[in-house]
Design a protein around this motif. Structure first.
Motif, PDB file in Angstrom:
ATOM      1  N   GLU A  57       0.818 -15.040  -3.094  1.00 17.53           N
ATOM      2  CA  GLU A  57      -0.350 -14.714  -2.469  1.00 17.53           C
ATOM      3  C   GLU A  57      -0.882 -15.852  -1.136  1.00 17.53           C
ATOM      4  OE1 GLU A  57      -4.452 -16.298  -5.420  1.00 17.53           O
ATOM      5  OE2 GLU A  57      -3.091 -14.967  -5.582  1.00 17.53           O
ATOM      6  N   GLU A  58      -1.441 -15.330  -0.760  1.00 16.61           N
ATOM      7  CA  GLU A  58      -2.150 -15.816   0.617  1.00 16.61           C
ATOM      8  C   GLU A  58      -3.177 -17.425   0.449  1.00 16.61           C
ATOM      9  OE1 GLU A  58      -5.216 -15.219   4.875  1.00 16.61           O
ATOM     10  OE2 GLU A  58      -4.730 -13.568   3.754  1.00 16.61           O
ATOM     11  N   GLN A  59      -4.241 -17.397  -0.525  1.00 15.41           N
ATOM     12  CA  GLN A  59      -4.732 -18.492  -1.103  1.00 15.41           C
ATOM     13  C   GLN A  59      -3.520 -19.967  -1.285  1.00 15.41           C
ATOM     14  OE1 GLN A  59      -6.570 -17.933  -4.196  1.00 15.41           O
ATOM     15  NE2 GLN A  59      -7.762 -19.905  -3.761  1.00 15.41           N
ATOM     16  N   GLU A 109       8.620 -20.902 -13.294  1.00 13.23           N
ATOM     17  CA  GLU A 109       8.918 -20.994 -14.638  1.00 13.23           C
ATOM     18  C   GLU A 109       7.491 -20.620 -15.332  1.00 13.23           C
ATOM     19  OE1 GLU A 109      11.120 -24.432 -15.766  1.00 13.23           O
ATOM     20  OE2 GLU A 109      13.338 -23.767 -14.455  1.00 13.23           O
ATOM     21  N   GLN A 110       6.454 -21.091 -14.049  1.00  9.34           N
ATOM     22  CA  GLN A 110       5.204 -21.105 -14.696  1.00  9.34           C
ATOM     23  C   GLN A 110       4.124 -20.557 -13.828  1.00  9.34           C
ATOM     24  OE1 GLN A 110       3.368 -24.880 -15.993  1.00  9.34           O
ATOM     25  NE2 GLN A 110       5.097 -25.702 -15.838  1.00  9.34           N
ATOM     26  N   LYS A 111       3.239 -20.402 -14.330  1.00 10.35           N
ATOM     27  CA  LYS A 111       2.050 -20.031 -12.958  1.00 10.35           C
ATOM     28  C   LYS A 111       1.401 -21.648 -12.450  1.00 10.35           C
ATOM     29  CE  LYS A 111      -1.617 -17.349 -11.721  1.00 10.35           C
ATOM     30  NZ  LYS A 111      -3.112 -16.238 -12.287  1.00 10.35           N
ATOM     31  N   ILE A 112       1.440 -21.072 -10.926  1.00 10.82           N
ATOM     32  CA  ILE A 112       1.199 -22.041 -10.041  1.00 10.82           C
ATOM     33  C   ILE A 112       0.198 -21.699  -9.983  1.00 10.82           C
ATOM     34  CG2 ILE A 112       1.947 -24.277  -7.469  1.00 10.82           C
ATOM     35  CD1 ILE A 112       3.564 -23.973 -10.415  1.00 10.82           C
ATOM     36  N   GLU A 113      -0.883 -22.656  -9.349  1.00  8.39           N
ATOM     37  CA  GLU A 113      -2.686 -22.307  -8.846  1.00  8.39           C
ATOM     38  C   GLU A 113      -2.401 -23.175  -7.830  1.00  8.39           C
ATOM     39  OE1 GLU A 113      -3.827 -20.600 -10.633  1.00  8.39           O
ATOM     40  OE2 GLU A 113      -3.063 -20.288 -12.632  1.00  8.39           O
ATOM     41  N   ASP A 114      -3.562 -22.231  -7.107  1.00  7.47           N
ATOM     42  CA  ASP A 114      -3.739 -23.685  -5.708  1.00  7.47           C
ATOM     43  C   ASP A 114      -4.863 -25.094  -5.793  1.00  7.47           C
ATOM     44  OD1 ASP A 114      -6.347 -22.631  -6.883  1.00  7.47           O
ATOM     45  OD2 ASP A 114      -7.048 -22.233  -4.650  1.00  7.47           O
TER      46      ASP A 114
END
Length: 692
Positions: free
Chosen positions: A181-183, A136-141
């Motif tokens: 992504e891998e990160q 639902e929203q962008k997840i950051e590392d």
């Protein structure tokens, strides 16, 4: 810098500069901007600013990271919730830094936040809520870095509700890990490692049980716990200089013994009744989906059970009492016995095998005599049969002692109960699979004392109208009665004729050539078990096999509608070739081959090599034995039968020539080339066959 956009561009430029001193100035630039501007101006550009600063916080040079953490201290006193929350994020990321100076600065920042009354409970809830809103929203590392810091520096992991929610969120990422992504993948793994450092296996037992018991929670994520258990002991211990955890929530996570979790998982892997019907032909997508879901769940939970036991020291595994060991063994038997793949993937069976091997390791420690799965099953087989098989099987021809039922009992009408009321199919779906797999693991001499528990299920399977159960019955009868029981024990039951007649009925299923082939092999080998060899009863039963099994089958095969030639011809050729010196058996087999060739001659050319090979081998052995007996001065018995056998072998070759035409001539030629003197009387001369 008069605008927020200019600030954002400046910080991005500084954060990506190649000089570390320049990168270290990114956070101070933010602080300078806040000295002259209202924090509310940052809302439109904050996500990008935050990401750039978090990037600096992971810089390869510790001096850059240290400068960033130190510069975040003034944010603790800001009136902006946004900035104080970011300061908390910086403290959580810095608390796990590899460099001690950065960790100390982060702990100082953390102390300022606590003194200022920062609500870490709400902060943790916000982090969790964002992770739970997957997609639902962008997840950051950076979100994962913050979560990892909360796990390491607070008591939140020991709050069951919060821990369960976080593990559920991580489970979503783990299940769909290839989408990210891998990160992000590395960040998820790092958080899981942090949980492993915090928890003991007993803590994981409690969390798993909590999720299993709470019906309001989504489906239990077995794969998540498999990953957690699998990494136990594989990560470094928590650093000694790391800050002591501070309390945010009530710590109610109490370590639990793994036996309760094993018991719960064992119950969850019981086969549901939706598998009563053949789901290969299911048209209801919901039922099919439920079946696939159970199969995936069972695979993960068997792996989880294995890991739970592995987490127990090998010397403590004997503490799994007999009841627990029995339940696990029964669970594994259910999946290992599923040859048709109704509820088990091949990977599921591999997981069940691994679980049994782990269980066996501990049992061997306390009981050195149990060194294999076979030994383990042998120990528990009487209980399996008495407790989980006997209640579902009964047969009208067998009494409670395993002997043939009295004539009066057999006269009582039992058709309704026996053929229509079949609890072994509907009440315990995996009953046959458990029985089949368990019995296969055991060999002679262990069947004698439990013979009365084995015979009713085997006869029931043989008598069933479904051919797949007849197949299993034939194989089990061979394993138990023919190969692993003393003939005297079987004869004492009075059930020899029952076995024989039941197999004869299986020979009438002409549409199933595999069943015919297996049954013929089994019934032929059964005869010397239930009858004394060379007795009148012995030969009478061989004759019955020939007449009712083979010849009637040949009559049914006329017109080419039934595939009976291959299994019957193969079995008769095998008898002819391998029963060397047993003239009556070879005579019966040769007569059967003659009838097959005469009746089914259009299909005989396909099997000409098989027939000629068995005839040639029988002819050669016959003459070798006759020559030996004459040389040793022995009296040749059964002269009439011997003469008839040689005549039958010649007749078979004559019929092959008629049925196969010139295609059989190369085979005759080969025999004459090998030993013309021996085989000329069998196949004739080269001239007679016009062989050039």
């Amino acid at each position: 810098m008069s605008t927020a956009k200019e600030l954002c561009a400046s910080i991005a430029s500084l954060a990506n500069d190649r000089h570390r001193n320049v990168r270290a100035s990114a956070m101070p630039v933010l602080k300078s901007y806040l000295d002259t501007h209202d924090p509310s101006h940052l809302h439109s550009v904050w996500p990008e600013v935050r990401n750039q600063l978090l990037k600096v916080l992971k810089d390869e040079h510790h001096s850059v990271r240290l400068a960033t953490v130190v510069a975040a201290v003034p944010l603790c006193k800001s009136s902006s919730r946004l900035l104080r929350t970011f300061a908390a994020t910086v403290s959580m990321v810095g608390i796990l830094d590899d460099h001690c100076d950065v960790r100390k600065a982060a702990s100082t920042l953390l102390a300022y936040l606590r003194e200022g009354g920062f609500d870490f409970g709400s902060f943790a809830a916000e982090v969790g809520a964002k992770l739970m809103q997957l997609g639902e929203q962008k997840i950051e590392d950076g979100d994962f870095l913050t979560l990892r810091g909360l796990v390491a520096s607070t008591n939140l992991p020991y709050n069951v509700e919060w821990a369960v929610l976080m593990l559920m969120a991580l489970g979503k990422f783990s299940t769909n890990v290839r989408q990210y992504e891998e990160q992000i993948q590395k960040a998820v793994s790092a958080v899981l490692d942090q949980f492993r450092k915090v928890y003991t296996p007993e803590h994981l037992h409690t969390l798993a049980l909590f999720m299993l018991d709470r019906k309001t929670l989504p489906q239990f994520d077995s794969l998540m716990f498999v990953e957690l258990y699998a990494g136990m002991g594989a990560t470094d211990t928590v650093r000694e200089e790391q800050l002591a955890r501070f309390d945010i929530a009530i710590a109610d996570l109490v370590p639990t013994d793994g036996k309760m979790l094993l018991d719960t998982l064992s119950k969850r892997t019981q086969i549901p009744t939706l598998f009563v019907n053949d789901l290969k032909e299911a048209t209801d997508s919901k039922v099919f989906s439920e079946a696939q879901s159970f199969k995936m769940q069972a695979l993960a939970e068997l792996r989880l059970m294995n890991l739970v036991i592995l987490r127990v020291d090998v010397n403590d595994r004997p503490n799994l009492n007999d009841d627990m060991t029995y339940d696990i063994l029964l669970t594994c038997a259910s999946f290992l016995g599923d040859d048709e793949g109704r509820w088990a993937f091949p990977e599921t069976q591999a997981a069940a095998n691994a679980l049994l091997q782990t269980l066996l390791t501990g049992i061997t420690t306390s009981d050195p005599q149990i060194t294999s799965i076979s030994h383990l099953v042998t120990r528990f087989l009487p209980r399996i049969l008495e407790q989980d098989i006997k209640p579902y099987f009964r047969h009208p021809n067998v009494d409670e002692t395993g002997h043939r039922a009295s004539a009066m009992r057999r006269k009582v009408p039992q058709k309704t109960d026996f053929y229509e009321d079949q609890p072994w199919k509907v009440e315990k779906v995996d009953c046959v699979e458990i029985f089949q797999w368990s019995v296969r693991q055991v060999k002679s001499p262990h069947f004698g004392p439990i013979q009365h528990l084995l015979i009713p299920p085997i006869l029931t399977l043989l008598d069933d109208f479904e051919e797949r159960y007849k197949h299993r019955g034939v194989h089990l009868l061979r394993h138990v009665v023919v190969e692993n029981s003393a003939p005297a024990d079987i004869r004492r039951t009075g059930l020899g004729d029952v076995f024989f007649e039941t197999l004869c009925r299986c020979l009438t299923f002409h549409r199933d050539p595999v069943l015919i082939k297996d049954t013929l092999s089994c019934i032929i080998d059964l005869v010397p078990v239930i009858e004394v060899k060379e007795s009148q009863g012995y030969y009478a039963k061989l004759e019955t096999i020939l007449e009712t099994g083979v010849l009637k089958g040949l009559q049914m095969s006329l017109g080419g509608k039934v595939r009976i030639v291959q299994p019957t011809l193969g079995s008769m050729c095998e008898l002819l070739q391998e029963h060397r010196g047993d003239i009556p058996t070879q005579l019966a087999a040769s007569e059967a081959i003659i009838r097959i060739v005469e009746t089914c001659w259009p299909r005989v050319p396909v099997y000409r090599g098989l027939v000629l090979k068995s005839v040639a081998e029988a002819w050669r052995n016959f003459h070798r034995d006759e020559t030996r007996d004459k040389e040793q001065g022995r009296y040749i018995r059964e002269q009439t039968e011997r003469t008839q056998l040689t005549a039958n072998l010649r007749n078979i070759c004559r019929l092959l020539r008629l049925a196969c035409g010139d295609s059989i001539v190369p085979g005759f030629n080969l025999l004459l080339h090998v030993d013309e003197e021996l085989f000329e009387d069998l196949v004739g001369t080269k001239k007679a066959h016009d062989i050039l």
